[in-house]
Design an enzyme around this catalytic site. Structure first.
Site, PDB file in Angstrom:
ATOM      1  N   CYS A   1      -9.603 -11.337   5.675  1.00  0.00           N
ATOM      2  CA  CYS A   1      -9.989 -12.054   4.449  1.00  0.00           C
ATOM      3  C   CYS A   1     -10.958 -13.198   4.716  1.00  0.00           C
ATOM      4  O   CYS A   1     -11.696 -13.602   3.815  1.00  0.00           O
ATOM      5  CB  CYS A   1      -8.760 -12.613   3.752  1.00  0.00           C
ATOM      6  SG  CYS A   1      -7.616 -11.346   3.244  1.00  0.00           S
TER       7      CYS A   1
ATOM      8  N   HIS B   1     -10.722 -10.337  -5.179  1.00  0.00           N
ATOM      9  CA  HIS B   1     -10.746 -10.761  -3.777  1.00  0.00           C
ATOM     10  C   HIS B   1     -11.179  -9.584  -2.892  1.00  0.00           C
ATOM     11  O   HIS B   1     -10.348  -8.885  -2.314  1.00  0.00           O
ATOM     12  CB  HIS B   1      -9.337 -11.272  -3.405  1.00  0.00           C
ATOM     13  CG  HIS B   1      -9.151 -11.596  -1.969  1.00  0.00           C
ATOM     14  ND1 HIS B   1     -10.177 -11.963  -1.118  1.00  0.00           N
ATOM     15  CD2 HIS B   1      -8.022 -11.622  -1.199  1.00  0.00           C
ATOM     16  CE1 HIS B   1      -9.690 -12.191   0.096  1.00  0.00           C
ATOM     17  NE2 HIS B   1      -8.388 -11.973   0.074  1.00  0.00           N
TER      18      HIS B   1
ATOM     19  N   CYS C   1      -6.070 -17.887   3.229  1.00  0.00           N
ATOM     20  CA  CYS C   1      -5.155 -17.286   4.196  1.00  0.00           C
ATOM     21  C   CYS C   1      -5.764 -15.980   4.699  1.00  0.00           C
ATOM     22  O   CYS C   1      -6.654 -15.413   4.072  1.00  0.00           O
ATOM     23  CB  CYS C   1      -3.785 -17.044   3.571  1.00  0.00           C
ATOM     24  SG  CYS C   1      -3.788 -15.948   2.157  1.00  0.00           S
TER      25      CYS C   1
HETATM   26  C1  LIG Z   1      -0.397  -5.951  -6.611  1.00  0.00           C
HETATM   27  C2  LIG Z   1      -1.099  -4.616  -6.523  1.00  0.00           C
HETATM   28  C3  LIG Z   1      -0.294  -3.638  -5.653  1.00  0.00           C
HETATM   29  C4  LIG Z   1      -1.219  -4.047  -7.948  1.00  0.00           C
HETATM   30  O1  LIG Z   1      -1.961  -2.887  -7.894  1.00  0.00           O
HETATM   31  P1  LIG Z   1      -2.087  -1.951  -9.175  1.00  0.00           P
HETATM   32  O2  LIG Z   1      -0.729  -1.478  -9.588  1.00  0.00           O
HETATM   33  O3  LIG Z   1      -3.122  -0.931  -8.870  1.00  0.00           O
HETATM   34  O4  LIG Z   1      -2.635  -2.989 -10.239  1.00  0.00           O
HETATM   35  P2  LIG Z   1      -3.092  -2.778 -11.713  1.00  0.00           P
HETATM   36  O5  LIG Z   1      -4.335  -3.550 -11.945  1.00  0.00           O
HETATM   37  O6  LIG Z   1      -3.097  -1.313 -12.071  1.00  0.00           O
HETATM   38  O7  LIG Z   1      -1.941  -3.504 -12.519  1.00  0.00           O
HETATM   39  C5  LIG Z   1      -0.649  -2.942 -12.654  1.00  0.00           C
HETATM   40  C6  LIG Z   1      -0.187  -3.167 -14.075  1.00  0.00           C
HETATM   41  O8  LIG Z   1      -0.097  -4.559 -14.308  1.00  0.00           O
HETATM   42  C7  LIG Z   1      -0.845  -4.884 -15.457  1.00  0.00           C
HETATM   43  N1  LIG Z   1      -1.411  -6.231 -15.281  1.00  0.00           N
HETATM   44  C8  LIG Z   1      -2.097  -6.694 -14.202  1.00  0.00           C
HETATM   45  N2  LIG Z   1      -2.466  -7.962 -14.432  1.00  0.00           N
HETATM   46  C9  LIG Z   1      -1.997  -8.314 -15.645  1.00  0.00           C
HETATM   47  C10 LIG Z   1      -2.067  -9.487 -16.423  1.00  0.00           C
HETATM   48  N3  LIG Z   1      -2.698 -10.570 -15.979  1.00  0.00           N
HETATM   49  N4  LIG Z   1      -1.467  -9.501 -17.626  1.00  0.00           N
HETATM   50  C11 LIG Z   1      -0.830  -8.384 -18.091  1.00  0.00           C
HETATM   51  N5  LIG Z   1      -0.734  -7.222 -17.396  1.00  0.00           N
HETATM   52  C12 LIG Z   1      -1.333  -7.198 -16.197  1.00  0.00           C
HETATM   53  C13 LIG Z   1      -1.899  -3.818 -15.539  1.00  0.00           C
HETATM   54  O9  LIG Z   1      -2.408  -3.695 -16.851  1.00  0.00           O
HETATM   55  C14 LIG Z   1      -1.161  -2.608 -15.112  1.00  0.00           C
HETATM   56  O10 LIG Z   1      -0.409  -2.137 -16.188  1.00  0.00           O
HETATM   57  P3  LIG Z   1      -0.192  -0.569 -16.415  1.00  0.00           P
HETATM   58  O11 LIG Z   1       0.589  -0.097 -15.211  1.00  0.00           O
HETATM   59  O12 LIG Z   1       0.599  -0.511 -17.688  1.00  0.00           O
HETATM   60  O13 LIG Z   1      -1.552   0.042 -16.482  1.00  0.00           O
HETATM   61  C15 LIG Z   1      -2.533  -4.766  -5.911  1.00  0.00           C
HETATM   62  O14 LIG Z   1      -3.369  -5.450  -6.797  1.00  0.00           O
HETATM   63  C16 LIG Z   1      -2.492  -5.488  -4.591  1.00  0.00           C
HETATM   64  O15 LIG Z   1      -2.108  -4.896  -3.576  1.00  0.00           O
HETATM   65  N6  LIG Z   1      -2.923  -6.775  -4.568  1.00  0.00           N
HETATM   66  C17 LIG Z   1      -2.933  -7.565  -3.348  1.00  0.00           C
HETATM   67  C18 LIG Z   1      -4.167  -7.285  -2.559  1.00  0.00           C
HETATM   68  C19 LIG Z   1      -4.066  -7.922  -1.206  1.00  0.00           C
HETATM   69  O16 LIG Z   1      -3.084  -7.810  -0.502  1.00  0.00           O
HETATM   70  N7  LIG Z   1      -5.149  -8.580  -0.801  1.00  0.00           N
HETATM   71  C20 LIG Z   1      -5.183  -9.243   0.450  1.00  0.00           C
HETATM   72  C21 LIG Z   1      -4.507 -10.539   0.321  1.00  0.00           C
HETATM   73  S1  LIG Z   1      -4.179 -11.278   1.859  1.00  0.00           S
END
Ligand SMILES: CC(C)(COP(=O)(O)OP(=O)(O)OC[C@H]1O[C@@H](n2cnc3c(N)ncnc32)[C@H](O)[C@@H]1OP(=O)(O)O)[C@@H](O)C(=O)NCCC(=O)NCCS
Length: 402
Positions: free
Chosen positions: A95, A347, A378
């Site tokens: 990152c 990100h 981080c």
């Molecule tokens: C958390 C994570 C697994 C979610 O992935 P995902 O399931 O593909 O995410 P989505 O964007 O499809 O969101 C999932 C659901 O939450 C909902 N959602 C997401 N943000 C929302 C918000 N702010 N308000 C309302 N709903 C929200 C989406 O609409 C979706 O709903 P649905 O399933 O009904 O379509 C993924 O984003 C992730 O791994 N993030 C971390 C990345 C990371 O580790 N980066 C490095 C950091 S060190």
């Protein structure tokens, strides 16, 4: 021995960030083309910089394969139209890739090896899913060097919740919602757009133009966030709403020594004061920016109260909250991520460090009363990175009035 040269951040731009995956705006766009586009935009904005005077190009990517492989700094330099005499290389610190591009080339400028350099990063998380093709040494687990879930970033975030019960899911959700609302307000006020380089994109319906961050959810409410699943652990606290989303995007910045700034009549946006990287236990990697910030402050001879603006990468809300609590800063402190953060913007791993700098630089210009700002993030496998910057527009009289 020559004296250390001053290192300045002259300018930075980025592509709009896209949602990773088939439905995202960059699904049909190559990763290298994203960073090339950012570099061309940067050079076009700074026409007085002779291209043949750029001494090096460092471009970061976490997954250095396919269209993110082949020594990106060199390939991107050629593709962006820099003369073949300009060298380049690739960087990886997950990152903090782009941040490390900046500190590496900045160190070269301070040493006198470089006058002008381009530092940036790219991550197309759609084409290069996190951890894809990685082959961690089995000794990590067999010799219990790291916990089994240390490579699952969401699990490391859950562990911060475990460790600090005062950092509740409700606080994480509120912080995440505010990030969305702050970004929406910043867009509304036209603060984000000036540093975006639009990207031509192709989809089934034909050609289009990416002009803004695709993952924004301005309509976010606490009630909506409360209903989301916890994908990393049953009954956990980390959700898609309070995590940074999987993102595609690229950033590029122009660094220079203060001598060259005078030679070409450039206007620096920030001066590098100090930087530091530090390690923590990999299973709580989100705490990394705490020791890296303490180290960077110590090296700069500054205290946390000297910092007027914070750009903290929001890998997860909980991880930023742990930083704020450690330093006694309120969750809603107006100095922190004033225009929103990675939860709303996205990100794209190795690109994000320069995104933080772009945003800090733009705020410095609006805040002559602020002298110092911090960019911190981080890093996977238990690290943190921090760069402290000084505002060239700092005005003591404005500070007194403030
Ligand atoms: C958390 C994570 C697994 C979610 O992935 P995902 O399931 O593909 O995410 P989505 O964007 O499809 O969101 C999932 C659901 O939450 C909902 N959602 C997401 N943000 C929302 C918000 N702010 N308000 C309302 N709903 C929200 C989406 O609409 C979706 O709903 P649905 O399933 O009904 O379509 C993924 O984003 C992730 O791994 N993030 C971390 C990345 C990371 O580790 N980066 C490095 C950091 S060190």
């Amino acid at each position: 021995m020559a004296e250390k040269n001053d290192v300045v951040f002259v300018d930075g731009v980025r592509t709009p960030f896209g949602r990773a995956g088939e439905k995202g705006q960059y699904w049909n766009t190559r990763a290298d083309d994203l960073v090339v586009k950012a570099m061309i935009g940067l050079l076009e904005r700074n026409p007085q910089v002779p291209k043949d005077r750029i001494d090096d190009v460092a471009i970061a990517a976490t997954t250095q394969q396919g269209d993110q492989g082949l020594t990106l700094g060199r390939t991107a330099a050629i593709l962006a139209g820099l003369p073949k005499s300009v060298p380049g290389f690739a960087i990886d610190r997950m990152c903090a890739g782009a941040m490390t591009s900046v500190t590496t080339l900045g160190s070269g400028i301070a040493f006198g090896a470089y006058d002008l350099a381009i530092a940036g990063g790219v991550e197309h998380m759609g084409r290069h899913p996190m951890g894809f093709g990685a082959d961690p040494n089995p000794r990590f687990l067999s010799e219990k060097m790291v916990a089994e879930d240390a490579l699952n970033m969401g699990m490391t975030a859950e562990r911060i919740h475990d460790r600090f019960p005062a950092l509740t899911k409700e606080r994480s959700d509120r912080f995440a919602m505010r990030s969305q609302h702050k970004l929406a307000a910043a867009y509304e006020a036209g603060r984000i757009q000036p540093d975006l380089v639009p990207v031509a994109i192709r989809s089934e319906s034909g050609w289009g133009l990416a002009t803004q961050d695709e993952g924004m959810r301005p309509e976010t409410t606490l009630e909506g966030l409360a209903t989301l699943k916890t994908p990393f652990r049953p009954h956990g606290r980390v959700t898609a709403g309070n995590s940074s989303p999987l993102t595609d995007g690229a950033t590029a910045s122009l660094l220079a020594s203060s001598d060259v700034v005078k030679e070409f009549g450039l206007t620096p946006k920030m001066r590098m004061v100090s930087f530091a990287f530090a390690g923590v236990e990999p299973e709580i990697m989100g705490l990394g920016p705490v020791p890296s910030t303490e180290k960077a402050l110590r090296k700069a001879g500054l205290g946390i109260d000297d910092i007027g603006l914070f750009e903290l990468n929001e890998a997860f809300a909980i991880q930023v909250l742990s930083f704020l609590d450690h330093f006694g800063i309120d969750d809603e402190d107006p100095r922190v991520n004033t225009w929103g953060g990675a939860i709303a913007i996205g990100h794209p791993l190795a690109a994000s460090g320069v995104r933080l700098m772009i945003q800090l630089a733009a705020q410095f210009a609006e805040h002559p009363e602020v002298r110092y700002g911090i960019t911190a993030m981080c890093v996977g496998l238990g690290q943190g990175g921090t760069v402290i910057w000084e505002n060239p527009t700092y005005d003591k009289r404005a500070a007194r009035k403030g």
